[in-house]
Design a protein around this motif. Structure first.
Motif, short mmCIF file in Angstrom:
data_model
loop_
_atom_site.label_atom_id
_atom_site.label_comp_id
_atom_site.label_asym_id
_atom_site.label_seq_id
_atom_site.Cartn_x
_atom_site.Cartn_y
_atom_site.Cartn_z
N ARG A 350 0.83 -1.21 0.00
CA ARG A 350 0.00 0.00 0.00
C ARG A 350 0.86 1.26 0.00
NH1 ARG A 350 -2.04 3.87 3.56
NH2 ARG A 350 -0.77 3.04 5.26
N GLN A 351 1.86 1.28 0.85
CA GLN A 351 2.73 2.45 0.92
C GLN A 351 3.51 2.66 -0.37
OE1 GLN A 351 5.15 2.00 4.42
NE2 GLN A 351 3.43 2.24 5.84
N GLY A 352 3.92 1.54 -1.01
CA GLY A 352 4.62 1.66 -2.29
C GLY A 352 3.73 2.22 -3.38
N ILE A 353 2.47 1.76 -3.44
CA ILE A 353 1.52 2.27 -4.44
C ILE A 353 1.23 3.75 -4.18
CG2 ILE A 353 -0.82 2.07 -5.33
CD1 ILE A 353 -0.67 -0.92 -4.80
N GLN A 354 1.06 4.12 -2.89
CA GLN A 354 0.82 5.53 -2.56
C GLN A 354 1.99 6.41 -2.97
OE1 GLN A 354 -2.21 5.33 1.30
NE2 GLN A 354 -0.10 5.96 1.57
N ALA A 355 3.21 5.91 -2.78
CA ALA A 355 4.39 6.70 -3.15
C ALA A 355 4.47 6.88 -4.66
CB ALA A 355 5.65 6.01 -2.62
N GLY A 358 0.98 8.97 -5.60
CA GLY A 358 0.76 10.23 -4.89
C GLY A 358 -0.64 10.39 -4.35
N THR A 359 -1.36 9.28 -4.16
CA THR A 359 -2.73 9.33 -3.64
C THR A 359 -2.80 8.60 -2.31
OG1 THR A 359 -3.31 7.32 -4.88
CG2 THR A 359 -3.75 9.45 -5.94
N ASN A 360 -3.81 8.95 -1.52
CA ASN A 360 -4.02 8.30 -0.23
C ASN A 360 -5.04 7.18 -0.41
OD1 ASN A 360 -4.20 7.58 2.42
ND2 ASN A 360 -5.03 9.52 3.15
#
Length: 415
Positions: A350-355, A358-360
């Protein structure tokens, strides 16, 4: 062995289609991929749903009592010490916490917001793991006298730090000749906690019990007694024993009654998601049927030759059953590996996809938790695996039976 070496060899040869049979091989590949994705998705979703329930249950029960005892007449509970001693003698009870709870208005530098104020004894605050182990600023020992504890998100929202002052405005003011005057009192922040649940971190304030009794004007009484038991999953048995202990004095409300709608909604959503996602595996199983039927039609001449060479109908049926089942077994195993791997590393993913985007993807204000939880229930993994294998095996029965019933004379005549 159920399958002979000859049957396994022919079945594997049929899975490796030649160039003119490439379309059949593509359908089989999509069937394998469909089953794998269906199994993986089902395991991931069920793990996340289990994680949500476990995390929410752990945090709710960590901050609130497993059962709450209220006055049977309504209002505060006076002279509660004898009742506390009586409850501590009930088998299975591991703790009783006198509590004063109410709502108040928080005012900081002209900014006001609502809050839930809960008064507990300092010694009870320090021995409650959900609070004492999640102090991120200050210390649990600082809680007491005029020093209070607030959630991390409230501190961030109001720009507060340890040692700062905040003002609480009571809902009931002082009545004077000129009207009702608000009652206000300032407190010093001694600790900031982060329990990982947005609702508590954003709106809860803990006061020492004597200060809360003074602030809410309950005198020496409390609003409730929080009771903790050794096994909260067997709450009905504990509830009956506690209700007998407080008969005529108080009424008992357990955590299942307090959060019934919330956890019932989670369970309903979990069951519906399982049913919907199971359809993905069912659709993939239908793809196995279509690919096998096409394979049987394409291999009609081969079946006829095998029959004339002495192959029995049972051998022909097992050959095509093994061809279709191999796709189902391979897809299921691949799906289990993908699903378990994804569930074990879901927060990192999840954190990798958010990085990258650029979305929460997981807003704590909506989902109550600050991290995406996942808890693998291995019995559910076994259940999903058996369901996928069962559907895959069932999908191969009819095409295999059709292949075994093929008349070699008719097949060779039309060739």
């Amino acid at each position: 062995m159920i399958f002979s070496a000859f049957e396994r060899m022919v079945a594997m040869r049929y899975l490796r289609a030649r160039r003119q049979e490439g379309f059949i091989s593509v359908i089989a590949g999509f069937s394998l991929l469909g089953i794998a994705l269906g199994v993986a998705t089902l395991i991931i979703v069920m793990s996340v749903m289990n994680g949500f329930r476990a995390e929410l249950l752990g945090r709710v029960l960590g901050l609130n009592g497993h059962l709450n005892v209220y006055s049977s007449r309504g209002g505060p509970l006076p002279d509660y010490d004898p009742l506390v001693q009586r409850l501590q003698g009930v088998p299975g009870v591991i703790g009783v916490t006198p509590t004063v709870e109410g709502q108040a208005l928080v005012s900081v530098r002209g900014v006001a917001s609502g809050a839930v104020v809960r008064g507990v004894r300092p010694e009870d605050f320090r021995v409650r793991p959900t609070l004492s182990r999640n102090i991120v600023r200050g210390t649990a020992d600082a809680f007491g006298d005029d020093n209070i504890a607030i959630g991390i998100r409230m501190a961030q929202r109001l720009g507060l730090a340890v040692g700062d002052q905040l003002t609480l405005i009571a809902p009931q003011g002082n009545v004077t000749a000129f009207g009702t005057v608000p009652r206000m009192r300032s407190f010093t922040i001694g600790a900031v906690f982060d329990v990982g649940m947005f609702e508590y971190d954003n709106s809860f304030i803990f006061l020492p019990l004597p200060e809360a009794q003074t602030f809410f004007r309950t005198g020496e009484a409390v609003t409730s007694l929080e009771v903790f038991v050794s096994d909260p999953t067997r709450i009905r048995e504990a509830r009956d024993a506690i209700q007998s202990a407080v008969a005529g004095v108080g009424r008992v409300v357990d955590w299942q009654q307090s959060n019934a709608s919330f956890f019932t909604a989670l369970q309903v959503e979990r069951n519906v998601m399982f049913l919907i996602l199971s359809l993905i595996i069912t659709v993939a199983a239908f793809n196995i049927i279509s690919s096998l039927i096409m394979l049987v039609k394409d291999k009609g001449r081969d079946i006829a030759i095998l029959r004339t060479m002495g192959a029995t109908r049972g051998m022909i049926m097992r050959i095509f059953f093994l061809s279709g089942a191999s796709v189902g077994v391979a897809g299921t195993l691949l799906g289990v590996a993908l699903g378990v791997s994804f569930a074990l590393n879901i927060e990192t993913i999840r954190q990798g996809i958010q990085a990258l985007t650029g979305t929460n993807l997981f807003n704590a204000e909506i989902y109550f938790l600050s991290q995406l939880p996942a808890k693998i229930d291995w019995s559910e993994v076994v259940q999903v695996t058996l369901m996928a294998l069962g559907l895959s095996f069932a999908a191969t029965v009819y095409p295999s039976w059709r292949a075994a019933r093929l008349d070699p004379v008719e097949a060779l005549r039309y060739e």
